[in-house]
Design an enzyme around this catalytic site. Structure first.
Site, PDB file in Angstrom:
ATOM      1  N   LYS A  70     -35.357  -1.348 -22.803  1.00  0.00           N
ATOM      2  CA  LYS A  70     -36.225  -0.168 -22.984  1.00  0.00           C
ATOM      3  C   LYS A  70     -35.637   1.120 -22.410  1.00  0.00           C
ATOM      4  O   LYS A  70     -35.969   2.203 -22.853  1.00  0.00           O
ATOM      5  CB  LYS A  70     -37.593  -0.418 -22.344  1.00  0.00           C
ATOM      6  CG  LYS A  70     -38.431  -1.449 -23.063  1.00  0.00           C
ATOM      7  CD  LYS A  70     -39.784  -1.534 -22.388  1.00  0.00           C
ATOM      8  CE  LYS A  70     -40.630  -2.632 -22.953  1.00  0.00           C
ATOM      9  NZ  LYS A  70     -41.985  -2.615 -22.392  1.00  0.00           N
ATOM     10  N   ASN A  91     -40.081   2.045 -26.268  1.00  0.00           N
ATOM     11  CA  ASN A  91     -40.380   0.720 -26.834  1.00  0.00           C
ATOM     12  C   ASN A  91     -40.500   0.759 -28.355  1.00  0.00           C
ATOM     13  O   ASN A  91     -40.710  -0.263 -28.989  1.00  0.00           O
ATOM     14  CB  ASN A  91     -41.626   0.092 -26.191  1.00  0.00           C
ATOM     15  CG  ASN A  91     -42.914   0.745 -26.634  1.00  0.00           C
ATOM     16  OD1 ASN A  91     -42.905   1.816 -27.240  1.00  0.00           O
ATOM     17  ND2 ASN A  91     -44.030   0.118 -26.329  1.00  0.00           N
ATOM     18  N   ARG A 155     -45.431  -4.844  -3.234  1.00  0.00           N
ATOM     19  CA  ARG A 155     -44.667  -5.630  -2.263  1.00  0.00           C
ATOM     20  C   ARG A 155     -43.569  -4.781  -1.649  1.00  0.00           C
ATOM     21  O   ARG A 155     -43.404  -4.746  -0.436  1.00  0.00           O
ATOM     22  CB  ARG A 155     -44.078  -6.863  -2.981  1.00  0.00           C
ATOM     23  CG  ARG A 155     -43.201  -7.702  -2.111  1.00  0.00           C
ATOM     24  CD  ARG A 155     -42.663  -8.882  -2.874  1.00  0.00           C
ATOM     25  NE  ARG A 155     -41.836  -8.500  -4.035  1.00  0.00           N
ATOM     26  CZ  ARG A 155     -41.211  -9.354  -4.813  1.00  0.00           C
ATOM     27  NH1 ARG A 155     -41.346 -10.655  -4.603  1.00  0.00           N
ATOM     28  NH2 ARG A 155     -40.477  -8.941  -5.827  1.00  0.00           N
ATOM     29  N   TYR A 230     -51.125 -11.176 -20.055  1.00  0.00           N
ATOM     30  CA  TYR A 230     -51.962 -11.737 -21.129  1.00  0.00           C
ATOM     31  C   TYR A 230     -51.766 -13.230 -21.300  1.00  0.00           C
ATOM     32  O   TYR A 230     -52.427 -13.856 -22.118  1.00  0.00           O
ATOM     33  CB  TYR A 230     -51.744 -10.994 -22.449  1.00  0.00           C
ATOM     34  CG  TYR A 230     -50.295 -10.757 -22.801  1.00  0.00           C
ATOM     35  CD1 TYR A 230     -49.535 -11.740 -23.411  1.00  0.00           C
ATOM     36  CD2 TYR A 230     -49.698  -9.535 -22.505  1.00  0.00           C
ATOM     37  CE1 TYR A 230     -48.212 -11.521 -23.716  1.00  0.00           C
ATOM     38  CE2 TYR A 230     -48.364  -9.301 -22.805  1.00  0.00           C
ATOM     39  CZ  TYR A 230     -47.629 -10.298 -23.415  1.00  0.00           C
ATOM     40  OH  TYR A 230     -46.316 -10.076 -23.702  1.00  0.00           O
TER      41      TYR A 230
HETATM   42  P1  NAP Z   1     -41.100  -5.376 -13.428  1.00  0.00           P
HETATM   43  O1  NAP Z   1     -40.513  -4.044 -13.678  1.00  0.00           O
HETATM   44  O2  NAP Z   1     -40.199  -6.539 -13.202  1.00  0.00           O
HETATM   45  O3  NAP Z   1     -42.087  -5.231 -12.149  1.00  0.00           O
HETATM   46  C1  NAP Z   1     -42.645  -6.371 -11.558  1.00  0.00           C
HETATM   47  C2  NAP Z   1     -43.709  -5.986 -10.537  1.00  0.00           C
HETATM   48  O4  NAP Z   1     -44.253  -7.200 -10.004  1.00  0.00           O
HETATM   49  C3  NAP Z   1     -43.181  -5.199  -9.334  1.00  0.00           C
HETATM   50  O5  NAP Z   1     -44.207  -4.373  -8.821  1.00  0.00           O
HETATM   51  C4  NAP Z   1     -42.865  -6.327  -8.351  1.00  0.00           C
HETATM   52  O6  NAP Z   1     -42.879  -5.947  -6.983  1.00  0.00           O
HETATM   53  C5  NAP Z   1     -44.038  -7.248  -8.588  1.00  0.00           C
HETATM   54  N1  NAP Z   1     -43.737  -8.614  -8.180  1.00  0.00           N
HETATM   55  C6  NAP Z   1     -42.934  -9.492  -8.819  1.00  0.00           C
HETATM   56  N2  NAP Z   1     -42.913 -10.671  -8.143  1.00  0.00           N
HETATM   57  C7  NAP Z   1     -43.711 -10.507  -7.056  1.00  0.00           C
HETATM   58  C8  NAP Z   1     -44.116 -11.357  -5.994  1.00  0.00           C
HETATM   59  N3  NAP Z   1     -43.682 -12.616  -5.899  1.00  0.00           N
HETATM   60  N4  NAP Z   1     -44.979 -10.867  -5.072  1.00  0.00           N
HETATM   61  C9  NAP Z   1     -45.432  -9.596  -5.146  1.00  0.00           C
HETATM   62  N5  NAP Z   1     -45.096  -8.746  -6.139  1.00  0.00           N
HETATM   63  C10 NAP Z   1     -44.245  -9.186  -7.081  1.00  0.00           C
HETATM   64  O7  NAP Z   1     -42.058  -5.826 -14.629  1.00  0.00           O
HETATM   65  P2  NAP Z   1     -42.906  -4.893 -15.636  1.00  0.00           P
HETATM   66  O8  NAP Z   1     -42.105  -4.645 -16.847  1.00  0.00           O
HETATM   67  O9  NAP Z   1     -43.472  -3.767 -14.866  1.00  0.00           O
HETATM   68  O10 NAP Z   1     -44.071  -5.918 -16.069  1.00  0.00           O
HETATM   69  C11 NAP Z   1     -45.028  -6.374 -15.153  1.00  0.00           C
HETATM   70  C12 NAP Z   1     -46.110  -7.208 -15.829  1.00  0.00           C
HETATM   71  O11 NAP Z   1     -46.782  -6.413 -16.804  1.00  0.00           O
HETATM   72  C13 NAP Z   1     -45.589  -8.437 -16.578  1.00  0.00           C
HETATM   73  O12 NAP Z   1     -46.465  -9.497 -16.301  1.00  0.00           O
HETATM   74  C14 NAP Z   1     -45.687  -8.056 -18.038  1.00  0.00           C
HETATM   75  O13 NAP Z   1     -45.942  -9.167 -18.875  1.00  0.00           O
HETATM   76  C15 NAP Z   1     -46.905  -7.137 -18.010  1.00  0.00           C
HETATM   77  N6  NAP Z   1     -46.878  -6.182 -19.143  1.00  0.00           N
HETATM   78  C16 NAP Z   1     -47.890  -6.231 -20.041  1.00  0.00           C
HETATM   79  C17 NAP Z   1     -47.909  -5.370 -21.108  1.00  0.00           C
HETATM   80  C18 NAP Z   1     -49.029  -5.441 -22.100  1.00  0.00           C
HETATM   81  O14 NAP Z   1     -48.909  -4.873 -23.204  1.00  0.00           O
HETATM   82  N7  NAP Z   1     -50.125  -6.067 -21.762  1.00  0.00           N
HETATM   83  C19 NAP Z   1     -46.886  -4.419 -21.275  1.00  0.00           C
HETATM   84  C20 NAP Z   1     -45.850  -4.387 -20.331  1.00  0.00           C
HETATM   85  C21 NAP Z   1     -45.862  -5.285 -19.257  1.00  0.00           C
HETATM   86  P3  NAP Z   1     -41.514  -5.414  -6.275  1.00  0.00           P
HETATM   87  O15 NAP Z   1     -41.411  -3.967  -6.643  1.00  0.00           O
HETATM   88  O16 NAP Z   1     -41.767  -5.642  -4.842  1.00  0.00           O
HETATM   89  O17 NAP Z   1     -40.389  -6.236  -6.828  1.00  0.00           O
END
Ligand code: NAP
Length: 288
Positions: A70, A91, A155, A230
């Site tokens: 992205k 996206n 975190r 989801y």
């Molecule tokens: P990302 O950039 O990898 O960010 C992950 C986030 O989760 C960070 O804040 C990270 O904290 C935290 N995290 C991961 N493991 C953790 C743990 N063990 N304990 C505490 N915090 C933890 O991912 P992203 O792209 O933002 O996506 C995040 C979520 O949103 C995913 O589940 C994805 O499926 C969902 N999402 C949904 C949609 C939708 O259309 N519904 C669209 C996009 C994303 P740190 O900063 O400390 O690493």
């Protein structure tokens, strides 16, 4: 029927096997009676540039872009729309004449999903849980919806600070980084929080037992909370919200509407009856 006239669209990512986008877009196309096909392209590491050249060479009409491309895709765009630049992610790629233009449809997706639930954000204080990639889209959505202030908990504090700095640089909305202790103390901004948006991947399948705010005292004051996850359809976080009497929404609505906006960027406005009909089919299929 696919013929020599059929326009080709698709999604690129790595991995890509689990994407729901082909189901969504082909359903919209069928309902709208459009001669198009939408498929997935597995773009392996180091192959993005070749993939992009291929789009051009094969006259592919538009693509969605998912993890991990992205950000990287932006360098190939002739133009990146402001919303996508703010979110820091493209996206959706749209061919506009000879140009490739990058959009981000996540903000709209989340906005529409909340609208469908009847949520009003204006003047409210919102808790953003997480500070990863998608949290920026959440912050932009909050600012555009007139949210008064956000509290960010993550975190890694440094990442929360970066999100706060981004918000303060671009928008009037106030932002504060809080710790778990502050959250549970109920002091300061915490008193005002009535809505939460959970943006971390904690609780996502297969690690469904995870909850980023396990046992927090915040649940009792939340009227509504959205978990962007989801799969599963109900996370532990959502269960805690419901148990405390709040409304909990998962990320399926956002997923659906970000796809609808991409589709409309390529093909023009859809009849609302098609959008609503496909929403029901999508929810039904995805909830199984
Ligand atoms: P990302 O950039 O990898 O960010 C992950 C986030 O989760 C960070 O804040 C990270 O904290 C935290 N995290 C991961 N493991 C953790 C743990 N063990 N304990 C505490 N915090 C933890 O991912 P992203 O792209 O933002 O996506 C995040 C979520 O949103 C995913 O589940 C994805 O499926 C969902 N999402 C949904 C949609 C939708 O259309 N519904 C669209 C996009 C994303 P740190 O900063 O400390 O690493």
């Amino acid at each position: 029927m696919i013929t020599g006239h059929t326009a080709v669209f698709g999604v690129i990512g790595n991995p890509i096997e689990h994407t729901f986008s082909p189901f969504l877009h082909n359903m919209l196309a069928k309902e709208a009676g459009l001669d198009m096909v939408y498929t997935s392209f597995h773009v392996k590491e180091g192959q993005l540039e070749n993939a992009f050249k291929g789009l051009n060479g094969l006259n592919i009409q538009g693509i969605n872009v998912t993890i991990p491309y992205k950000l990287e895709i932006m360098q190939y765009m002739d133009e990146v729309k402001t919303a996508a630049a703010n979110v820091g992610a493209v996206n959706t790629v749209v061919r506009e004449g000879d140009k490739f233009v990058g959009y981000n449809t996540d903000v709209f997706g989340l906005q529409m999903s909340l609208e469908r639930e009847g949520v009003t954000l204006e003047g409210k204080s919102v808790l953003i849980i997480g500070a990863g990639g998608v949290s920026r889209a959440v912050a932009v959505m909050c600012a555009e919806a007139g949210v008064k202030s956000v509290a960010i908990i993550n975190r890694t504090i440094e990442k929360a600070e970066i999100l706060k700095a981004f918000i303060e640089d671009k928008y009037e909305m106030s932002a504060e980084v809080i710790t778990r202790e502050q959250l549970d103390s109920g002091e300061g901004i915490v008193k005002e929080l009535s809505i939460a948006i959970q943006t971390t991947s904690v609780g996502m399948s297969p690690n469904v037992e995870g909850n980023p705010l396990e046992g927090s005292s915040i649940y009792s004051q939340l009227d509504i909370a959205v978990d962007l996850i989801y799969n599963p359809g109900e996370t532990k976080f959502m269960s805690e919200v419901r148990r405390a009497g709040g409304i909990a929404v998962n990320g399926l609505g956002m997923l659906y509407y970000q796809g609808v906006m991409a589709f409309e960027l390529w093909q023009g406005k859809l009849d609302p009856s098609i959008v609503n009909k496909c929403y029901d089919v999508f929810m039904d299929k995805m909830s199984k």
